[in-house]
Each structure stands twice: as structure tokens, then as C-alpha cells.
Design a protein around this motif. Sequence first.
Motif, short mmCIF file in Angstrom:
data_model
loop_
_atom_site.label_atom_id
_atom_site.label_comp_id
_atom_site.label_asym_id
_atom_site.label_seq_id
_atom_site.Cartn_x
_atom_site.Cartn_y
_atom_site.Cartn_z
N ASN A 203 -23.35 -103.51 -1.54
CA ASN A 203 -23.74 -104.12 -2.80
C ASN A 203 -22.68 -105.46 -2.99
O ASN A 203 -21.68 -105.00 -3.48
CB ASN A 203 -23.45 -102.93 -3.95
N SER A 204 -23.23 -106.30 -2.83
CA SER A 204 -22.31 -107.62 -3.13
C SER A 204 -22.42 -108.06 -4.49
O SER A 204 -21.51 -108.62 -5.01
CB SER A 204 -22.37 -108.77 -1.96
N ASN A 205 -23.84 -108.03 -4.93
CA ASN A 205 -23.92 -108.77 -6.19
C ASN A 205 -23.03 -108.03 -7.25
O ASN A 205 -22.83 -109.01 -8.27
CB ASN A 205 -25.41 -108.71 -6.66
N ARG A 206 -22.83 -106.81 -7.20
CA ARG A 206 -21.82 -106.36 -8.31
C ARG A 206 -20.76 -106.89 -8.30
O ARG A 206 -20.14 -107.28 -9.47
CB ARG A 206 -22.02 -104.83 -8.05
N TYR A 207 -20.21 -107.31 -7.34
CA TYR A 207 -18.64 -107.80 -7.11
C TYR A 207 -18.75 -109.38 -7.52
O TYR A 207 -17.89 -109.77 -8.37
CB TYR A 207 -17.96 -107.60 -5.85
N LEU A 208 -19.71 -109.93 -6.96
CA LEU A 208 -19.93 -111.43 -7.34
C LEU A 208 -20.23 -111.45 -8.93
O LEU A 208 -19.42 -112.19 -9.50
CB LEU A 208 -21.38 -111.71 -6.61
N LEU A 209 -21.12 -110.66 -9.70
CA LEU A 209 -21.25 -110.95 -10.99
C LEU A 209 -20.11 -110.57 -11.66
O LEU A 209 -19.73 -111.11 -12.88
CB LEU A 209 -22.44 -110.07 -11.37
N ALA A 210 -19.21 -109.52 -11.25
CA ALA A 210 -18.09 -109.12 -11.98
C ALA A 210 -16.85 -110.04 -11.99
O ALA A 210 -16.49 -110.41 -13.23
CB ALA A 210 -17.51 -107.97 -11.51
N GLY A 211 -16.91 -110.90 -10.94
CA GLY A 211 -15.89 -112.07 -10.99
C GLY A 211 -16.53 -113.24 -11.96
O GLY A 211 -15.71 -113.77 -12.53
N LEU A 212 -17.69 -113.48 -11.83
CA LEU A 212 -18.32 -114.57 -12.57
C LEU A 212 -17.98 -114.31 -14.14
O LEU A 212 -17.69 -115.22 -14.72
CB LEU A 212 -19.99 -114.73 -12.30
N LEU A 213 -18.08 -113.06 -14.47
CA LEU A 213 -18.08 -112.88 -15.95
C LEU A 213 -16.46 -112.54 -16.19
O LEU A 213 -16.17 -113.05 -17.37
CB LEU A 213 -18.65 -111.49 -16.12
N ALA A 214 -15.81 -112.08 -15.28
CA ALA A 214 -14.24 -112.31 -15.71
C ALA A 214 -13.89 -113.83 -16.03
O ALA A 214 -13.02 -114.17 -16.76
CB ALA A 214 -13.61 -111.70 -14.74
N ARG A 215 -14.33 -114.69 -15.41
CA ARG A 215 -14.02 -115.97 -15.21
C ARG A 215 -14.37 -116.74 -16.47
O ARG A 215 -13.74 -117.58 -17.16
CB ARG A 215 -14.66 -116.83 -14.26
N LEU B 57 -31.99 -111.53 -12.29
CA LEU B 57 -31.79 -112.45 -11.25
C LEU B 57 -32.29 -112.16 -9.82
O LEU B 57 -32.38 -110.70 -9.63
CB LEU B 57 -30.17 -112.66 -10.82
N PRO B 58 -32.52 -112.84 -9.04
CA PRO B 58 -33.01 -112.27 -7.75
C PRO B 58 -32.10 -111.52 -6.87
O PRO B 58 -30.83 -111.48 -7.13
CB PRO B 58 -33.11 -113.65 -6.92
N GLY B 59 -32.56 -110.92 -5.94
CA GLY B 59 -31.63 -109.90 -5.33
C GLY B 59 -30.60 -110.60 -4.34
O GLY B 59 -29.54 -110.25 -4.29
N ASN B 60 -31.33 -111.63 -3.65
CA ASN B 60 -30.49 -112.19 -2.36
C ASN B 60 -29.22 -113.00 -3.34
O ASN B 60 -29.45 -113.53 -4.14
CB ASN B 60 -31.16 -113.27 -1.89
N PRO B 61 -28.12 -112.37 -2.60
CA PRO B 61 -26.66 -112.71 -3.19
C PRO B 61 -26.52 -114.30 -3.44
O PRO B 61 -26.17 -114.52 -4.53
CB PRO B 61 -25.71 -112.23 -2.22
N ALA B 62 -26.90 -115.08 -2.68
CA ALA B 62 -26.78 -116.64 -2.70
C ALA B 62 -27.68 -117.08 -3.90
O ALA B 62 -27.14 -117.93 -4.88
CB ALA B 62 -27.11 -117.64 -1.66
N SER B 63 -28.90 -116.57 -4.18
CA SER B 63 -29.88 -116.80 -5.29
C SER B 63 -29.37 -116.23 -6.19
O SER B 63 -29.54 -117.06 -7.64
CB SER B 63 -31.10 -116.26 -4.87
N ALA B 64 -28.84 -114.92 -6.43
CA ALA B 64 -28.21 -114.63 -7.71
C ALA B 64 -26.99 -115.32 -8.20
O ALA B 64 -26.90 -115.68 -9.41
CB ALA B 64 -27.63 -113.14 -7.32
N LEU B 65 -26.30 -115.92 -7.39
CA LEU B 65 -24.99 -116.61 -7.63
C LEU B 65 -25.54 -118.09 -8.28
O LEU B 65 -25.10 -118.63 -9.25
CB LEU B 65 -24.21 -117.03 -6.48
#
Length: 405
Positions: free
Chosen positions: A206-218, A300-308
Motif C-alpha cells: 500500500n503506497s497511497n496511504r503513506y503518500l497521502l499521510a505525507g501530503l497531509l502532514a505537510r 482519488l484514482p488508485g494508481n499512485p502517481a494519479s493519486a498524487l
Amino acid sequence: MRSCDNPGLMPMEQALSRLLERTPVSDKTETVALMSAVGRVLAEAPAAAVAVPPADNSSMDGYAVAVGDLVADGDTLLPVSQRIPAGHAPQPLEPGSCARIFTGAEIPPGADAIVIQENVRLQGEQVIIPAGVKAQQNIRPQGQDICAGATVLEVGRRLQPADLGLLASVGISKVKVARPLRVAILSTGDELVEPGQALGPGKIYNSNRYLLAGLLARLGMQLVDLGQVKDSAEDTEQALLQAAASADAIISTGGVSVGEEDHVKAAVERLGELDLWKIKIKPGKPLAYGRVAGVPFFGLPGNPASALITFCLFARPCLLRQQGALDVAPLMVQAQAGFNRSRAIVRQEYLRARLADGKVVPFSNQSSGMLSSASWANGLAVVPPDTRVSEGDLIGFIPFSELQD
Ligand code: AMP
Ligand code: MG
């Protein structure tokens, strides 16, 4: 307004302005110490209690003089009647004398110019002041930066480091700001496994969970982490209800297509309302937006780069607006393309790219599943619809610092 060449695709700007129109602005506020206010959104406009600088002061090390005491076209010999370091109250200037003064020290009453120390000569206890001294030279006047009573910053300002310094300069120690938004994140997908666990057959981490956690922390927002959600109607509904009960906004990834295993759309429709937006951008065409029990929801889409990318382009400005921020648009710079694209597409494209030495170069593979591209990149190159790119053309580039801070 619909695009002629691709009916039903909504231009990016139109989609964003519609989303922002629908965004409810939170009225929950709190008062915090200035020291910990960076990144917070002002809920009240602070007024300056004092002027900055509070009094006329010297911008140089030198000698304070009264221009009226000086010989018009030659040297003037003056005794030094006082010494004024920064932070010490001056005495009125004795007529016919000068005062030794240092940068930041208050100008003594009666003086109206500072002669810098490099321009004088000393003769015993006396100072030789050369001709040509102008009234007000090297004096920073009271209120030059800020007048007493002025509104220093507007409501809706996201506080930058310089803003904290500015507020401190007028004596403000606390500010009323919006409460940090609580944002729930859900990662949908039976295939997901958390890093640290063994990867079984058919599984991915699961990469999106960590990606979003980082974005929200920022963004200084509070994470309500609901973890992985199984691909079933029941699990999806359950997680959405829990999210709505504990957060101010909800973000899910995956499960918004129209496949049999995509349950998010139907679940949100049952619990609230949902629009599935086909936005004229690549990647990230399908974006779901709605409300679950009244709480704003982004699918958001599932694909990580699209989610970002969809987070950065759509969710980020809406979340910031929900928190009361006024200026939510990222800054786009123009830079030279360091690449060619002979094929034009109807959608606006956001390429994971790197701006270096004045040139924008996209990552070689723009597949929306590839996060290595986003890690390599330092921003997004923007190729407008129906546009070919030749090396040397000016194109838009949005640095990640504008999208992820
Ligand atoms: P979906 O929209 O659910 O069909 O997902 C699209 C693609 O993104 C699939 O290849 C998923 O396996 C992948 N994906 C979905 N969620 C995640 C996630 N949290 N981390 C990594 N990949 C994901
Ligand atoms: Mg899925």
C-alpha cells in the motif's frame, strides 16, 4: 461548456473552480502561540499595536548630527557629547555636538542625520564632519515598515516564516487561526498489504496511504488513518461512515472506476451524494467528489502517481480553502522545454518532470502506476490540450514545493 473534440470532458480550471465553490469553509478556530503558528491559516486579522520601527533609528554605525550645526561648504569640528548603542535610550543632542551612534540605535532628539564612521576623521576628542551631509541621511524613520494600528496580515493568510517575524515585530505573541482539518484516508483494494508484512501472491504494498499521510502532514492537517479497506460494499460503507463521523474531509484511493470490484462510487451514493467528474487532464481523468453524511469526500484514482497528482491539483486547494485559506493556487513558472513531443492530445497533461539548469525534462516513463517518476521529479510540467512541444518552447512548470507544502 463542453469541449467539441471530446464531449463530456471538463477543463481543469472549470473543475477546480466548481470544486472550490462547493467547499464549505470551516469556522472552527483556536488561538495559538506565534512560535507554533507557521503554516496555520489566520482566522482574525491582527493589527499592529506599535509602529515598526517604533522610533527613528540609525541604519549605520557613525555619528548623529544636526545638519543646522554644520558648515555649509567645508569641514565641521564637533565634540562627541554622548554614546548611543542599540537598545539604549538617547539623551537630546547637545547643540554644537555630535553623538556616537550604532546601527539600530534610536536617533537622539535634535539630530537629523547620521554620518557614517568611514566618512569622518578624528582629531583628539573631536570629530571632523565633511561637507555635503543631507538631512535624514542613514535614518530609518519611525513607521517605515508598519504604521501603528495597521492591519498586518489578512484573514485567510497561510502563515509563512516571514509572517511570523512580521507579527513578532509588532508585538503579537498569539494568533487566532483555523483549527487543523481532520482528514480521513482510506486505501481501498484487496491487493494491498502494509510495508513490513510479507507480500503474498497477488498482493502489492500500500503506497497511497503513506503518500497521502505525507501530503497531509505537510499541510499541517490531522490524519485520521482508516488504513486498508476491503473491496466489498459492506466494508466500504462501514469505513466511509466511520470516516464521516471522525473527520472534516475524507479521501479515498482506488475503487472509483466502474468495475465490479469498485465499490466506492456506489457506497458514497448510498450514504450521500457523488459526482464522477471526467476531467480533461492526464493522468487522473476520473475524479469522484461528493459528500458522505455531509462531509466532503474526494475519491482519488488508485494508481499512485494519479493519486498524487489529483491530490495536488484538486484535493489540496479544496482542503486549504476548507480551512479558510484564500490563496490556494500553486505558482506556475515558465521554463524551456528540454524535450520534444510531436503528438498532441486532447487532455491537459501533467508530466512528472525535473527543472534543472533552466530546462524542463520529463521522466522517461509517465505510467500512472510509477511512483519512481514522482520521486525523481521536482515538479509537474504542464502541456495544454492539443499542444505539441518542441525543445526550447516555453512551457508551464509547477514546482512540487508549490503543490506539497
Ligand atoms: P483501482 O482504481 O482500485 O482499480 O486501482 C488502480 C490501480 O492502482 C491498481 O493497479 C491498484 O492495484 C493500484 N492501487 C490502488 N490502491 C493502491 C495503493 N493504496 N497503493 C498502491 N497501489 C494501489
Ligand atoms: Mg481497486
